[in-house]
Write a protein that holds these residues in place. Sequence first.
Motif, PDB file in Angstrom:
ATOM      1  N   ALA A   1       0.046   8.380  13.307  1.00 21.40           N
ATOM      2  CA  ALA A   1      -0.946   9.353  12.849  1.00 21.40           C
ATOM      3  C   ALA A   1      -2.287   8.712  12.510  1.00 21.40           C
ATOM      4  O   ALA A   1      -3.344   9.314  12.748  1.00 21.40           O
ATOM      5  CB  ALA A   1      -0.412  10.087  11.626  1.00 21.40           C
ATOM      6  N   LEU A   2      -2.264   7.494  11.962  1.00 22.96           N
ATOM      7  CA  LEU A   2      -3.489   6.880  11.451  1.00 22.96           C
ATOM      8  C   LEU A   2      -4.085   5.825  12.384  1.00 22.96           C
ATOM      9  O   LEU A   2      -5.261   5.473  12.269  1.00 22.96           O
ATOM     10  CB  LEU A   2      -3.216   6.250  10.073  1.00 22.96           C
ATOM     11  CG  LEU A   2      -2.750   7.226   8.984  1.00 22.96           C
ATOM     12  CD1 LEU A   2      -2.364   6.476   7.716  1.00 22.96           C
ATOM     13  CD2 LEU A   2      -3.829   8.265   8.683  1.00 22.96           C
ATOM     14  N   ASP A   3      -3.239   5.249  13.263  1.00 22.56           N
ATOM     15  CA  ASP A   3      -3.694   4.274  14.263  1.00 22.56           C
ATOM     16  C   ASP A   3      -4.415   3.081  13.633  1.00 22.56           C
ATOM     17  O   ASP A   3      -5.513   2.708  14.036  1.00 22.56           O
ATOM     18  CB  ASP A   3      -4.602   4.954  15.291  1.00 22.56           C
ATOM     19  CG  ASP A   3      -4.833   4.072  16.520  1.00 22.56           C
ATOM     20  OD1 ASP A   3      -3.949   3.239  16.831  1.00 22.56           O
ATOM     21  OD2 ASP A   3      -5.899   4.209  17.157  1.00 22.56           O
TER      22      ASP A   3
ATOM     23  N   PHE B   1      -9.537  -0.497   2.277  1.00 20.12           N
ATOM     24  CA  PHE B   1      -8.109  -0.593   2.603  1.00 20.12           C
ATOM     25  C   PHE B   1      -7.342   0.509   1.890  1.00 20.12           C
ATOM     26  O   PHE B   1      -7.731   0.949   0.802  1.00 20.12           O
ATOM     27  CB  PHE B   1      -7.554  -1.962   2.195  1.00 20.12           C
ATOM     28  CG  PHE B   1      -8.174  -3.107   2.945  1.00 20.12           C
ATOM     29  CD1 PHE B   1      -7.663  -3.496   4.172  1.00 20.12           C
ATOM     30  CD2 PHE B   1      -9.270  -3.785   2.429  1.00 20.12           C
ATOM     31  CE1 PHE B   1      -8.236  -4.544   4.872  1.00 20.12           C
ATOM     32  CE2 PHE B   1      -9.839  -4.832   3.116  1.00 20.12           C
ATOM     33  CZ  PHE B   1      -9.324  -5.220   4.348  1.00 20.12           C
ATOM     34  N   GLY B   2      -6.246   0.923   2.506  1.00 15.13           N
ATOM     35  CA  GLY B   2      -5.374   1.913   1.894  1.00 15.13           C
ATOM     36  C   GLY B   2      -4.156   1.248   1.280  1.00 15.13           C
ATOM     37  O   GLY B   2      -3.722   0.183   1.712  1.00 15.13           O
TER      38      GLY B   2
ATOM     39  N   ARG C   1       7.442   9.605  -6.544  1.00 16.21           N
ATOM     40  CA  ARG C   1       6.118   9.990  -6.089  1.00 16.21           C
ATOM     41  C   ARG C   1       5.524   8.945  -5.162  1.00 16.21           C
ATOM     42  O   ARG C   1       5.878   7.780  -5.168  1.00 16.21           O
ATOM     43  CB  ARG C   1       5.197  10.227  -7.280  1.00 16.21           C
ATOM     44  CG  ARG C   1       5.087   9.045  -8.261  1.00 16.21           C
ATOM     45  CD  ARG C   1       3.936   8.140  -7.946  1.00 16.21           C
ATOM     46  NE  ARG C   1       3.743   7.060  -8.884  1.00 16.21           N
ATOM     47  CZ  ARG C   1       4.037   5.786  -8.611  1.00 16.21           C
ATOM     48  NH1 ARG C   1       4.580   5.455  -7.459  1.00 16.21           N
ATOM     49  NH2 ARG C   1       3.784   4.834  -9.494  1.00 16.21           N
ATOM     50  N   PHE C   2       4.586   9.386  -4.325  1.00 15.91           N
ATOM     51  CA  PHE C   2       3.773   8.500  -3.499  1.00 15.91           C
ATOM     52  C   PHE C   2       2.419   8.371  -4.190  1.00 15.91           C
ATOM     53  O   PHE C   2       1.662   9.346  -4.269  1.00 15.91           O
ATOM     54  CB  PHE C   2       3.573   9.081  -2.106  1.00 15.91           C
ATOM     55  CG  PHE C   2       4.711   8.855  -1.149  1.00 15.91           C
ATOM     56  CD1 PHE C   2       4.481   8.242   0.080  1.00 15.91           C
ATOM     57  CD2 PHE C   2       6.001   9.258  -1.458  1.00 15.91           C
ATOM     58  CE1 PHE C   2       5.520   8.039   0.972  1.00 15.91           C
ATOM     59  CE2 PHE C   2       7.044   9.070  -0.579  1.00 15.91           C
ATOM     60  CZ  PHE C   2       6.811   8.446   0.650  1.00 15.91           C
ATOM     61  N   LEU C   3       2.129   7.176  -4.716  1.00  8.98           N
ATOM     62  CA  LEU C   3       0.808   6.910  -5.282  1.00  8.98           C
ATOM     63  C   LEU C   3      -0.038   6.297  -4.175  1.00  8.98           C
ATOM     64  O   LEU C   3       0.250   5.190  -3.700  1.00  8.98           O
ATOM     65  CB  LEU C   3       0.925   5.950  -6.470  1.00  8.98           C
ATOM     66  CG  LEU C   3      -0.388   5.450  -7.087  1.00  8.98           C
ATOM     67  CD1 LEU C   3      -1.259   6.609  -7.540  1.00  8.98           C
ATOM     68  CD2 LEU C   3      -0.109   4.510  -8.250  1.00  8.98           C
ATOM     69  N   CYS C   4      -1.036   7.026  -3.730  1.00  3.64           N
ATOM     70  CA  CYS C   4      -1.879   6.603  -2.612  1.00  3.64           C
ATOM     71  C   CYS C   4      -3.292   6.333  -3.118  1.00  3.64           C
ATOM     72  O   CYS C   4      -3.750   6.959  -4.074  1.00  3.64           O
ATOM     73  CB  CYS C   4      -1.929   7.692  -1.544  1.00  3.64           C
ATOM     74  SG  CYS C   4      -0.325   8.228  -0.916  1.00  3.64           S
ATOM     75  N   GLY C   5      -3.973   5.410  -2.447  1.00  5.50           N
ATOM     76  CA  GLY C   5      -5.336   5.139  -2.865  1.00  5.50           C
ATOM     77  C   GLY C   5      -6.106   4.282  -1.896  1.00  5.50           C
ATOM     78  O   GLY C   5      -5.555   3.758  -0.912  1.00  5.50           O
ATOM     79  N   ILE C   6      -7.383   4.136  -2.185  1.00  5.02           N
ATOM     80  CA  ILE C   6      -8.304   3.342  -1.387  1.00  5.02           C
ATOM     81  C   ILE C   6      -8.870   2.235  -2.271  1.00  5.02           C
ATOM     82  O   ILE C   6      -9.239   2.489  -3.423  1.00  5.02           O
ATOM     83  CB  ILE C   6      -9.478   4.201  -0.860  1.00  5.02           C
ATOM     84  CG1 ILE C   6      -8.975   5.521  -0.255  1.00  5.02           C
ATOM     85  CG2 ILE C   6     -10.314   3.414   0.134  1.00  5.02           C
ATOM     86  CD1 ILE C   6      -8.100   5.356   0.954  1.00  5.02           C
ATOM     87  N   THR C   7      -8.912   1.024  -1.745  1.00  3.53           N
ATOM     88  CA  THR C   7      -9.482  -0.096  -2.501  1.00  3.53           C
ATOM     89  C   THR C   7     -10.511  -0.837  -1.661  1.00  3.53           C
ATOM     90  O   THR C   7     -10.550  -0.715  -0.431  1.00  3.53           O
ATOM     91  CB  THR C   7      -8.405  -1.105  -2.945  1.00  3.53           C
ATOM     92  OG1 THR C   7      -7.997  -1.907  -1.822  1.00  3.53           O
ATOM     93  CG2 THR C   7      -7.195  -0.412  -3.537  1.00  3.53           C
TER      94      THR C   7
ATOM     95  N   PHE D   1      -5.281  10.160   3.923  1.00  2.00           N
ATOM     96  CA  PHE D   1      -5.911   8.947   4.458  1.00  2.00           C
ATOM     97  C   PHE D   1      -6.817   9.218   5.659  1.00  2.00           C
ATOM     98  O   PHE D   1      -7.696   8.409   5.959  1.00  2.00           O
ATOM     99  CB  PHE D   1      -4.842   7.921   4.842  1.00  2.00           C
ATOM    100  CG  PHE D   1      -4.252   7.201   3.659  1.00  2.00           C
ATOM    101  CD1 PHE D   1      -5.010   6.307   2.927  1.00  2.00           C
ATOM    102  CD2 PHE D   1      -2.945   7.434   3.274  1.00  2.00           C
ATOM    103  CE1 PHE D   1      -4.480   5.648   1.823  1.00  2.00           C
ATOM    104  CE2 PHE D   1      -2.394   6.783   2.177  1.00  2.00           C
ATOM    105  CZ  PHE D   1      -3.164   5.887   1.452  1.00  2.00           C
ATOM    106  N   LYS D   2      -6.606  10.314   6.350  1.00  2.00           N
ATOM    107  CA  LYS D   2      -7.444  10.613   7.513  1.00  2.00           C
ATOM    108  C   LYS D   2      -8.897  10.786   7.090  1.00  2.00           C
ATOM    109  O   LYS D   2      -9.205  11.454   6.115  1.00  2.00           O
ATOM    110  CB  LYS D   2      -6.938  11.875   8.215  1.00  2.00           C
ATOM    111  CG  LYS D   2      -5.806  11.588   9.198  1.00  2.00           C
ATOM    112  CD  LYS D   2      -5.540  12.782  10.097  1.00  2.00           C
ATOM    113  CE  LYS D   2      -4.592  12.374  11.215  1.00  2.00           C
ATOM    114  NZ  LYS D   2      -4.290  13.510  12.122  1.00  2.00           N
ATOM    115  N   GLY D   3      -9.789  10.159   7.846  1.00  2.00           N
ATOM    116  CA  GLY D   3     -11.213  10.276   7.568  1.00  2.00           C
ATOM    117  C   GLY D   3     -11.718   9.385   6.457  1.00  2.00           C
ATOM    118  O   GLY D   3     -12.899   9.444   6.098  1.00  2.00           O
ATOM    119  N   LYS D   4     -10.819   8.543   5.891  1.00  2.00           N
ATOM    120  CA  LYS D   4     -11.229   7.659   4.793  1.00  2.00           C
ATOM    121  C   LYS D   4     -11.796   6.326   5.305  1.00  2.00           C
ATOM    122  O   LYS D   4     -12.221   5.488   4.515  1.00  2.00           O
ATOM    123  CB  LYS D   4     -10.041   7.376   3.867  1.00  2.00           C
ATOM    124  CG  LYS D   4      -9.531   8.594   3.087  1.00  2.00           C
ATOM    125  CD  LYS D   4     -10.493   9.044   2.017  1.00  2.00           C
ATOM    126  CE  LYS D   4      -9.849   9.931   0.970  1.00  2.00           C
ATOM    127  NZ  LYS D   4      -9.278  11.172   1.493  1.00  2.00           N
TER     128      LYS D   4
END
Length: 292
Positions: A94-96, A3-4, A12-18, A46-49
Amino acid sequence: MKFGAIDASGNRFLCGITTENGDTIDKAVFLTKTPAKTIPQVIEYFKGKDISALGLGCFGPIDLDPTSKTYGYIKSTPKISWQDFDIVGTLKSALDIPIFFDSHTNLAALGETIWGAAKNLKTTVYLTIGNGVGGGAIVENQLVHGMMHPEMGHIFINRHPRDKFVGTCPFHGGNCLEGMASIPAIERRWNKSLASLSTDHMTWDLEAFYIGHAIVNYILVLAPEKIILGGLVMKYGNLYPKIRKEVKKLLNGYVKTPQIKNIDDYIVPPDLGEQSGFFGAAALCIRKYKQD
């Protein structure tokens, strides 16, 4: 399953994958500049994650009404370039993938409730004091929504009798908490940087006065079991004991719960530090995705 999560603040935008258990796999930070500069960086990250869904906590005001034509928009923010920006629609296009959305302070409260200082409690208030002032609330294990999300940073407050500063809020001047207690308010009031102010400077008494007044109102309206104070301002001026003292003074013995008697454990910093909103965004995403 991955999940993103995004904690989008004014800085700031803190982005990540969990993982689906909330364990962090990867993170990245992008400065909050303009939508044209920041959002493409976020999308590219996030693309390709291979994430199943995305949780987004965003600075506001934001439109959380799914029946509204502007659902997912950032509305009348003081950050001019972000006003009326369709952040959810842009990311979704963009991410669908499904995107679950709330205010970043609401999600900071959620993160602290699940993994942090308010773990196992039902009703919590989270307040962040930085370039702006924002607040979120969990009441009886539910994120607080109505016609919109809470805007606790713009609560009207009493003016300190020794403070003649006009305030910085473009909407409320010196009448609201953000206009009097945010970093821009501190720095314009004294014409000095936050970091240059000594621990015994008068500004910290003013901060305790304004934040204390706001907290008393939150206590009397929401009766939270824990109040969590985050944001850059709270790293200076030895503010926690000053605020606790101000709150007890203002309550004047009216509220005699165990929490107020043990106020050092009631008004506290976030256990998750600057990542409360990120973990809250992950929690919202995982919960909502599994429910749907």
